[in-house]
Design a protein around this motif. Structure first.
Motif, PDB file in Angstrom:
ATOM      1  N   ILE A 165      -7.023  -6.598 -11.677  1.00 12.07           N
ATOM      2  CA  ILE A 165      -7.614  -5.604 -11.439  1.00 12.07           C
ATOM      3  C   ILE A 165      -7.890  -5.459 -13.191  1.00 12.07           C
ATOM      4  CG2 ILE A 165      -7.474  -3.200 -11.933  1.00 12.07           C
ATOM      5  CD1 ILE A 165      -4.888  -3.356 -10.013  1.00 12.07           C
ATOM      6  N   ALA A 166     -10.184  -5.929 -14.014  1.00 17.16           N
ATOM      7  CA  ALA A 166      -9.975  -5.665 -14.527  1.00 17.16           C
ATOM      8  C   ALA A 166     -11.066  -5.073 -14.386  1.00 17.16           C
ATOM      9  CB  ALA A 166     -10.262  -6.944 -14.889  1.00 17.16           C
ATOM     10  N   VAL A 167     -11.554  -3.389 -14.193  1.00 16.81           N
ATOM     11  CA  VAL A 167     -12.825  -2.777 -14.459  1.00 16.81           C
ATOM     12  C   VAL A 167     -12.680  -2.059 -15.879  1.00 16.81           C
ATOM     13  CG1 VAL A 167     -13.197  -0.927 -12.670  1.00 16.81           C
ATOM     14  CG2 VAL A 167     -11.821  -2.860 -11.792  1.00 16.81           C
ATOM     15  N   PRO A 168     -13.829  -2.327 -16.928  1.00 14.88           N
ATOM     16  CA  PRO A 168     -13.623  -1.377 -17.850  1.00 14.88           C
ATOM     17  C   PRO A 168     -14.023   0.362 -17.609  1.00 14.88           C
ATOM     18  CG  PRO A 168     -15.061  -2.997 -17.595  1.00 14.88           C
ATOM     19  CD  PRO A 168     -14.914  -3.253 -16.220  1.00 14.88           C
ATOM     20  N   SER A 169     -14.532   0.259 -16.001  1.00 14.01           N
ATOM     21  CA  SER A 169     -14.565   2.448 -16.112  1.00 14.01           C
ATOM     22  C   SER A 169     -13.523   2.747 -16.042  1.00 14.01           C
ATOM     23  CB  SER A 169     -16.146   2.148 -15.351  1.00 14.01           C
ATOM     24  OG  SER A 169     -15.844   1.871 -14.007  1.00 14.01           O
ATOM     25  N   LEU A 170     -12.091   1.933 -15.537  1.00  9.54           N
ATOM     26  CA  LEU A 170     -11.543   2.772 -15.124  1.00  9.54           C
ATOM     27  C   LEU A 170     -10.680   3.850 -15.771  1.00  9.54           C
ATOM     28  CD1 LEU A 170     -10.737   2.639 -11.695  1.00  9.54           C
ATOM     29  CD2 LEU A 170      -8.447   1.084 -12.313  1.00  9.54           C
ATOM     30  N   GLN A 171     -10.784   5.264 -14.678  1.00  9.31           N
ATOM     31  CA  GLN A 171      -9.452   5.727 -15.662  1.00  9.31           C
ATOM     32  C   GLN A 171      -7.983   6.287 -14.745  1.00  9.31           C
ATOM     33  OE1 GLN A 171     -11.428   9.462 -17.109  1.00  9.31           O
ATOM     34  NE2 GLN A 171     -13.543   8.311 -16.718  1.00  9.31           N
ATOM     35  N   ARG A 172      -8.522   6.070 -13.223  1.00 13.29           N
ATOM     36  CA  ARG A 172      -7.085   6.493 -12.885  1.00 13.29           C
ATOM     37  C   ARG A 172      -6.614   5.051 -12.114  1.00 13.29           C
ATOM     38  NH1 ARG A 172      -4.414  11.325 -11.604  1.00 13.29           N
ATOM     39  NH2 ARG A 172      -5.818  12.696 -12.623  1.00 13.29           N
ATOM     40  N   LEU A 173      -5.276   4.634 -11.751  1.00  9.64           N
ATOM     41  CA  LEU A 173      -5.068   3.607 -11.375  1.00  9.64           C
ATOM     42  C   LEU A 173      -3.722   3.937 -10.754  1.00  9.64           C
ATOM     43  CD1 LEU A 173      -4.967   0.776  -9.941  1.00  9.64           C
ATOM     44  CD2 LEU A 173      -3.985   0.054 -12.109  1.00  9.64           C
ATOM     45  N   THR A 174      -3.514   3.568  -9.438  1.00 12.76           N
ATOM     46  CA  THR A 174      -2.493   3.573  -8.362  1.00 12.76           C
ATOM     47  C   THR A 174      -2.183   3.183  -7.426  1.00 12.76           C
ATOM     48  OG1 THR A 174      -2.742   6.113  -7.844  1.00 12.76           O
ATOM     49  CG2 THR A 174      -1.732   4.816  -6.923  1.00 12.76           C
ATOM     50  N   LEU A 175      -1.086   2.505  -8.000  1.00 16.08           N
ATOM     51  CA  LEU A 175      -0.685   0.304  -7.313  1.00 16.08           C
ATOM     52  C   LEU A 175       0.669   0.859  -6.459  1.00 16.08           C
ATOM     53  CD1 LEU A 175      -1.010  -2.101  -7.528  1.00 16.08           C
ATOM     54  CD2 LEU A 175      -0.469  -2.778  -9.469  1.00 16.08           C
ATOM     55  N   ILE A 176       1.118   1.228  -5.215  1.00 20.98           N
ATOM     56  CA  ILE A 176       1.714   0.925  -4.360  1.00 20.98           C
ATOM     57  C   ILE A 176       2.414  -0.630  -3.980  1.00 20.98           C
ATOM     58  CG2 ILE A 176       3.012   1.874  -2.926  1.00 20.98           C
ATOM     59  CD1 ILE A 176       2.201   5.023  -3.977  1.00 20.98           C
ATOM     60  N   THR A 177       3.337  -0.624  -4.119  1.00 27.26           N
ATOM     61  CA  THR A 177       3.414  -2.403  -3.451  1.00 27.26           C
ATOM     62  C   THR A 177       4.497  -2.193  -2.997  1.00 27.26           C
ATOM     63  OG1 THR A 177       5.649  -3.519  -5.047  1.00 27.26           O
ATOM     64  CG2 THR A 177       2.217  -3.530  -5.731  1.00 27.26           C
ATOM     65  N   SER A 178       4.208  -3.285  -1.652  1.00 22.94           N
ATOM     66  CA  SER A 178       5.966  -3.460  -0.965  1.00 22.94           C
ATOM     67  C   SER A 178       6.286  -4.122  -1.080  1.00 22.94           C
ATOM     68  CB  SER A 178       5.128  -3.289   0.545  1.00 22.94           C
ATOM     69  OG  SER A 178       4.076  -5.167   0.730  1.00 22.94           O
ATOM     70  N   ILE A 179       7.701  -5.001  -1.085  1.00 23.82           N
ATOM     71  CA  ILE A 179       8.135  -5.244  -1.051  1.00 23.82           C
ATOM     72  C   ILE A 179       8.434  -6.423   0.212  1.00 23.82           C
ATOM     73  CG2 ILE A 179      10.849  -6.358  -1.452  1.00 23.82           C
ATOM     74  CD1 ILE A 179      11.737  -3.956  -2.150  1.00 23.82           C
TER      75      ILE A 179
END
Length: 368
Positions: free
Chosen positions: A206-220
């Motif tokens: 995830i390489a996004v210069p403009s990004l301000q809010r990131l939600t990352l929820i993964t599954s096992i």
């Protein structure tokens, strides 16, 4: 004696006398656009209003005729007369049958310069391949892709107006698809990646210069995955559910203000972090060792610290809590919570934390 006649209500259509803007708002509250179209039997004016609705929602159930459904939706979209198609929600339930091609519907919507697209596909069969031709829409501001949508992006996209992207249980074909999709969203501010399937992806970048809010929820699951996060404008981070074999490298987040995470790889790269929230899912002995240098955010910025599901039974867990209290010199509140802990244990944990010499004299300690 002369009796006054009451005005007849049967001859009056009081609702139709309301302003168009209010009537459109009423129509938007109905579950689907099909329900809104059903109101056209009331009067010609209602028929016209249905064509002016800025937000449309269509749902297909597997018991219906798919071809007829597609024709009806296309006809409605082609007759749409609103200045702007603000949003289109398309929910397709195919059961275990073929998803078939619904690209025509999406193509018509993109031709109307739709600003928000929410596509939900439920199918036990083959995943629906999102058309690559639609990755070059200049007006799309929000894109939400739901279950069983295949994200296969063999070339860089061009979604210059996109500010919000939500990937919920989609199927990512390969690492190149991730890079090509995100690199073409030059205005992206909000990204949500939730329990996606990616068996052929080893590194999720995830390489996004403009990004301000990131939600990352993964599954096992059985796949070990490395997440690489390089977002210099990021202000808010929610990270949860990393599996035992997963890793997360946060390379560059100098503007981060608030983090809600299940581990602490973020401190060294977030000098402006003001709020930190930890959620303990599991904690084994040897998971943590004190860093050589105290992170800048602890020394100069961190004001609020929350630790949910704090038990304090494992030594490493206690050491992390004590380390933060000893070094966070600007800390105002530190809240530890554990709902199922015995009252005696709760008091014991509180005394342990209170005994720590805190770097901030004004820090208020709470255990609930």
């Amino acid at each position: 004696m002369e009796l006054k006649r009451r005005p007849s209500l049967s001859n009056g259509d009081r609702i139709s006398e309301l302003p168009d803007a209010l009537l459109l708002q009423i129509l938007s509250l109905l579950p689907t656009t099909k329900d809104a179209v059903a109101t056209s039997v009331l009067s010609k004016r209602w028929r016209f209003l249905c064509k002016m609705m800025p937000s449309l929602r269509f749902c297909y159930e597997r018991t219906n005729d798919l071809e007829r459904f597609s024709d009806n939706v296309c006809t409605f979209l082609l007759s749409h007369q609103a200045p702007v198609l603000q949003s289109l929600h398309l929910e397709m339930n195919f059961g275990r049958g073929s998803t078939r091609d619904i690209g025509v519907l999406l193509g018509v919507a993109f031709g109307l310069h739709v600003r928000e697209l929410d596509l939900q596909v439920y199918s036990g069969g083959e995943p629906y391949r999102f058309p690559t031709s639609l990755y070059k829409c200049g007006t799309l501001e929000t894109l939400k892709l739901g279950p069983n949508v295949l994200v296969d992006v063999p070339f860089p996209v061009c979604l210059k107006a996109l500010t919000t992207l939500r990937l919920y249980k989609v199927i990512v074909k390969d690492e190149r698809s991730v890079v090509n999709l995100l690199s073409g969203c030059s205005s992206l501010e909000n990204l949500e990646v939730i329990t996606c399937t990616h068996s052929d992806v080893k590194t999720f970048t995830i390489a996004v210069p403009s990004l301000q809010r990131l939600t990352l929820i993964t599954s096992i699951d059985e796949y070990e995955l490395a997440y690489v996060i390089n977002v210099p404008s990021l202000k808010y981070l929610y990270l949860r559910g990393l599996a035992e074999g997963d890793s997360c490298l946060i390379e560059n987040t100098p503007e981060l203000l608030e983090a809600n995470i299940t581990d602490m790889p973020v401190l060294d790269n977030s000098p402006n972090l003001q709020t930190l929230k930890l959620i303990t899912l599991w904690f084994r002995k040897g998971d943590w060792s004190p860093p050589k240098y105290v992170a800048e955010c602890l020394l100069n910025r961190l004001e609020t610290f929350v630790w949910e599901n704090y038990e304090g039974e494992i030594e490493d867990e206690r050491e992390v809590a004590q380390y933060i209290l000893r070094n966070a010199s600007c800390l105002e509140t530190a809240t530890f919570s554990r709902t199922d802990i015995h009252p005696e244990k709760r008091l014991e944990r509180l005394k342990e934390l209170e005994s720590v010499v805190r770097a901030s004299n004004s820090c208020q300690l709470v255990f609930k």
